[in-house]
Design a protein around this motif. Structure first.
Motif, PDB file in Angstrom:
ATOM      1  N   ALA A   1      84.785 -33.766-100.670  1.00 24.69           N
ATOM      2  CA  ALA A   1      84.181 -32.986 -99.592  1.00 24.69           C
ATOM      3  C   ALA A   1      83.222 -33.827 -98.768  1.00 24.69           C
ATOM      4  CB  ALA A   1      83.444 -31.778-100.180  1.00 24.69           C
ATOM      5  N   LEU A   2      82.506 -34.739 -99.418  1.00 23.34           N
ATOM      6  CA  LEU A   2      81.529 -35.561 -98.713  1.00 23.34           C
ATOM      7  C   LEU A   2      82.155 -36.761 -98.011  1.00 23.34           C
ATOM      8  CD1 LEU A   2      78.611 -35.569-101.313  1.00 23.34           C
ATOM      9  CD2 LEU A   2      78.681 -34.386 -99.111  1.00 23.34           C
TER      10      LEU A   2
ATOM     11  N   LEU B   1      73.631 -29.185 -95.114  1.00 22.40           N
ATOM     12  CA  LEU B   1      74.933 -28.718 -95.584  1.00 22.40           C
ATOM     13  C   LEU B   1      75.613 -27.757 -94.603  1.00 22.40           C
ATOM     14  CD1 LEU B   1      77.048 -28.838 -97.759  1.00 22.40           C
ATOM     15  CD2 LEU B   1      75.772 -27.128 -99.069  1.00 22.40           C
TER      16      LEU B   1
ATOM     17  N   TYR C   1      77.016 -29.746 -91.731  1.00 21.53           N
ATOM     18  CA  TYR C   1      78.154 -30.576 -92.150  1.00 21.53           C
ATOM     19  C   TYR C   1      79.422 -29.734 -92.273  1.00 21.53           C
ATOM     20  CZ  TYR C   1      81.029 -33.695 -94.987  1.00 21.53           C
ATOM     21  OH  TYR C   1      82.064 -34.477 -95.455  1.00 21.53           O
ATOM     22  N   VAL C   2      79.312 -28.575 -92.909  1.00 26.52           N
ATOM     23  CA  VAL C   2      80.485 -27.706 -93.079  1.00 26.52           C
ATOM     24  C   VAL C   2      80.991 -27.218 -91.720  1.00 26.52           C
ATOM     25  CG1 VAL C   2      81.328 -25.542 -94.052  1.00 26.52           C
ATOM     26  CG2 VAL C   2      79.795 -26.999 -95.395  1.00 26.52           C
TER      27      VAL C   2
ATOM     28  N   ALA D   1      76.860 -36.712 -94.213  1.00 21.98           N
ATOM     29  CA  ALA D   1      77.538 -36.975 -95.486  1.00 21.98           C
ATOM     30  C   ALA D   1      76.859 -38.117 -96.231  1.00 21.98           C
ATOM     31  CB  ALA D   1      79.009 -37.296 -95.240  1.00 21.98           C
TER      32      ALA D   1
ATOM     33  N   ALA E   1      88.814 -30.050 -97.121  1.00 20.33           N
ATOM     34  CA  ALA E   1      87.412 -30.483 -97.146  1.00 20.33           C
ATOM     35  C   ALA E   1      86.475 -29.298 -96.964  1.00 20.33           C
ATOM     36  CB  ALA E   1      87.165 -31.520 -96.055  1.00 20.33           C
TER      37      ALA E   1
ATOM     38  N   SER F   1      86.452 -27.415-100.202  1.00 23.63           N
ATOM     39  CA  SER F   1      85.763 -28.192-101.242  1.00 23.63           C
ATOM     40  C   SER F   1      84.259 -28.241-101.010  1.00 23.63           C
ATOM     41  CB  SER F   1      86.323 -29.621-101.278  1.00 23.63           C
ATOM     42  OG  SER F   1      87.715 -29.623-101.530  1.00 23.63           O
ATOM     43  N   ALA F   2      83.838 -28.153 -99.747  1.00 19.99           N
ATOM     44  CA  ALA F   2      82.409 -28.244 -99.434  1.00 19.99           C
ATOM     45  C   ALA F   2      81.605 -27.123-100.072  1.00 19.99           C
ATOM     46  CB  ALA F   2      82.208 -28.235 -97.916  1.00 19.99           C
ATOM     47  N   ARG F   3      82.275 -26.039-100.459  1.00 22.02           N
ATOM     48  CA  ARG F   3      81.569 -24.940-101.137  1.00 22.02           C
ATOM     49  C   ARG F   3      81.056 -25.376-102.503  1.00 22.02           C
ATOM     50  NH1 ARG F   3      85.543 -19.903-101.034  1.00 22.02           N
ATOM     51  NH2 ARG F   3      83.680 -18.954-101.977  1.00 22.02           N
TER      52      ARG F   3
ATOM     53  N   ILE G   1      79.635 -28.363-103.064  1.00 20.99           N
ATOM     54  CA  ILE G   1      78.564 -29.345-102.930  1.00 20.99           C
ATOM     55  C   ILE G   1      77.245 -28.732-103.414  1.00 20.99           C
ATOM     56  CG2 ILE G   1      77.219 -30.763-101.320  1.00 20.99           C
ATOM     57  CD1 ILE G   1      79.665 -30.902 -99.524  1.00 20.99           C
TER      58      ILE G   1
END
Length: 465
Positions: free
Chosen positions: A21-22, A82, A85-86, A126, A182, A185-187, A189
């Motif tokens: 994700a990052l 965050l 970024y998302v 990131a 991504a 998946s960022a959920r 982080i």
């Protein structure tokens, strides 16, 4: 480093999903900086548009990237690292779909502008979450190094393969599954990796206008130099105007109580020196990565797929050196570590002088791989020096400032070397042109080696603890 939310231990334990994700965001942003370069002619033919118009799909992305970078620090302070970024990943993915479906050059350019604006925050934010204020010595995985350093270089080669197989729209469609994965998946982080909202964050309108316009004009002039030359008005006028605006921003930022990007982060001499040396390392590394695929395809006659394959070993070795190089050198000082890295880079760059029309692909790949081995001894320690003592609340500023500087220094440095290669290839042939460019890279690496001797004598491990 504050223990409650910035410990290097949680960063080191980030699983594969969090790492993906990052890293997916920066990879998409950097890949799309170069992947469209090889698609200008096919796009112009398919959309029945002049090449000069379609070229704005390349230039417009870089201009929007500069504008977006100027606002990144404020957005992170206002909404949190965050969430921004998302949102950037989602917006970038949506803009990619718009580009893929564009029925006209005008809509394609609009989609590329949106891509640039959305992609700008992804790299610095990131990096803030992935590396933290320790510089990433214990959190940069081999996969991270491979993706971050190989992505931009593979852009033209990957673009050529996709266009040949499925047409130009495939270079944008390939972003969709990566972007969706991504975003999902960022959920995962951990929020401890990201700084939250900062109450009272103010938007510096004057500073943003000066910085955004300066970056946009400077990047535009640097790109034009590769096609029109340095004497062309479309090159030197934007460059001078951009530099003037950036100087105006620097003067404004020192007086502003809430600058859009905090320049006080580089008041320490070691931080300034680390930025300069990072710029040297980027130019010496990326210039060869940009030049050799062109040389392999135009002079040696290899296919884009073969040229791209030749880059893979150096990407893998770069990732391994970033992950394990610093650990092998924990007992050495930053000065010795970085100097050793530049010494290896200089020596390996000399091998570029042995490449000619008859050089087999595997040997070129080996030369690139040997140069890549030095990167882990240079980048991680320099980032540790740059970010030493920076509290988490200012990481977005620090990484944004680093990204802006890399864009400026990298763009102008690579543009100079690419222009030198292009002009000499016409007058002297591709092999002498490559050797002239290599000589310049060797000289730059040698200057950086001398500069590394002025870095702190402290141990690298102490800087990242």
């Amino acid at each position: 480093m504050p223990a409650p939310d910035a410990s290097t231990l949680p960063r080191a334990r980030s699983g594969a999903v969090v790492q993906f994700a990052l890293l997916a965001g920066p990879l998409l942003s950097m890949l799309d900086s170069s992947i469209v370069n090889v698609a200008v002619s096919p796009i112009a033919a398919d959309l029945h548009a002049p090449i000069a118009t379609v070229q704005w799909a390349v230039s417009g992305y870089l201009l929007a990237l500069g504008i977006g970078l100027a606002a990144t620090s404020y957005l992170a302070r206002r909404f949190g690292t965050l969430p921004v970024y998302v949102f950037s990943i989602v917006a970038f993915t949506g803009a990619s779909l718009l580009c893929a479906l564009a029925p006209s050059a005008e809509l394609l350019i609009a989609g590329r502008l949106l891509q640039g604006l959305a992609g700008a925050p992804m790299v610095p934010l990131a990096m803030s979450m992935l590396l933290g204020s320790g510089g990433g010595a214990r959190s940069m995985s081999p996969v991270a190094g491979i993706m971050l350093f190989l992505g931009p270089a593979l852009g033209p080669s990957l673009g050529g393969v996709l266009i040949g197989a499925w047409g130009w729209r495939a270079i944008f469609l390939v972003n969709l599954p990566i972007g969706v994965a991504a975003a999902i998946s960022a959920r995962r982080i951990p929020r401890m990796l990201a700084t939250g909202r900062q109450p009272g964050a103010r938007f510096d309108v004057v500073g943003w206008v000066l910085l955004a316009a300066g970056l946009a004009l400077f990047l535009f002039g640097a790109v034009n130099s590769e096609t029109g030359g340095w004497a062309a008005p479309q090159t030197w006028i934007p460059l001078i105007a951009g530099l003037g605006l950036l100087a105006g921003y620097a003067a404004w930022a020192w007086r502003s109580s809430h600058p859009i990007v905090d320049l006080s982060l580089v008041t320490r001499l070691p931080a300034v020196l680390s930025l300069v040396l990072c710029a040297f390392a980027s130019v010496v590394t990326y210039a060869a990565i940009f030049l050799l695929p062109v040389f392999m395809q135009t002079a040696q006659g290899y296919t884009p797929l073969a040229a791209g394959a030749a880059l893979l070993p150096q990407g893998v070795l770069t990732g391994l050196s970033l992950a394990f190089g610093p650990k092998l050198l924990e007992r050495l000082s930053v000065r010795v570590t970085v100097a050793l890295g530049f010494a290896l880079l200089t020596a390996a760059s000399v091998a570029l002088l042995a490449i000619d029309l008859a050089t087999p692909l595997w040997m070129t790949s080996l030369v690139l791989a040997c140069r890549a081995a030095s990167i882990g001894f240079v980048i991680s320690p320099l980032l540790a020096v740059m970010l030493r003592g920076v509290e988490d609340a200012r990481l977005a500023d620090a990484n944004t400032l680093f990204s802006i500087w890399q864009r400026i220094a990298g763009s102008i440095g690579i543009a100079v070397i690419v222009t030198l290669f292009t002009q000499n290839a016409v007058t002297s042939g591709p092999v002498p042109a490559l050797h002239d460019a290599a000589t310049m890279l060797i000289a730059l690496s040698g200057v950086a080696l001398v500069g590394a001797l002025f870095l702190p004598r402290g141990r690298y491990q102490a800087l990242t603890a």
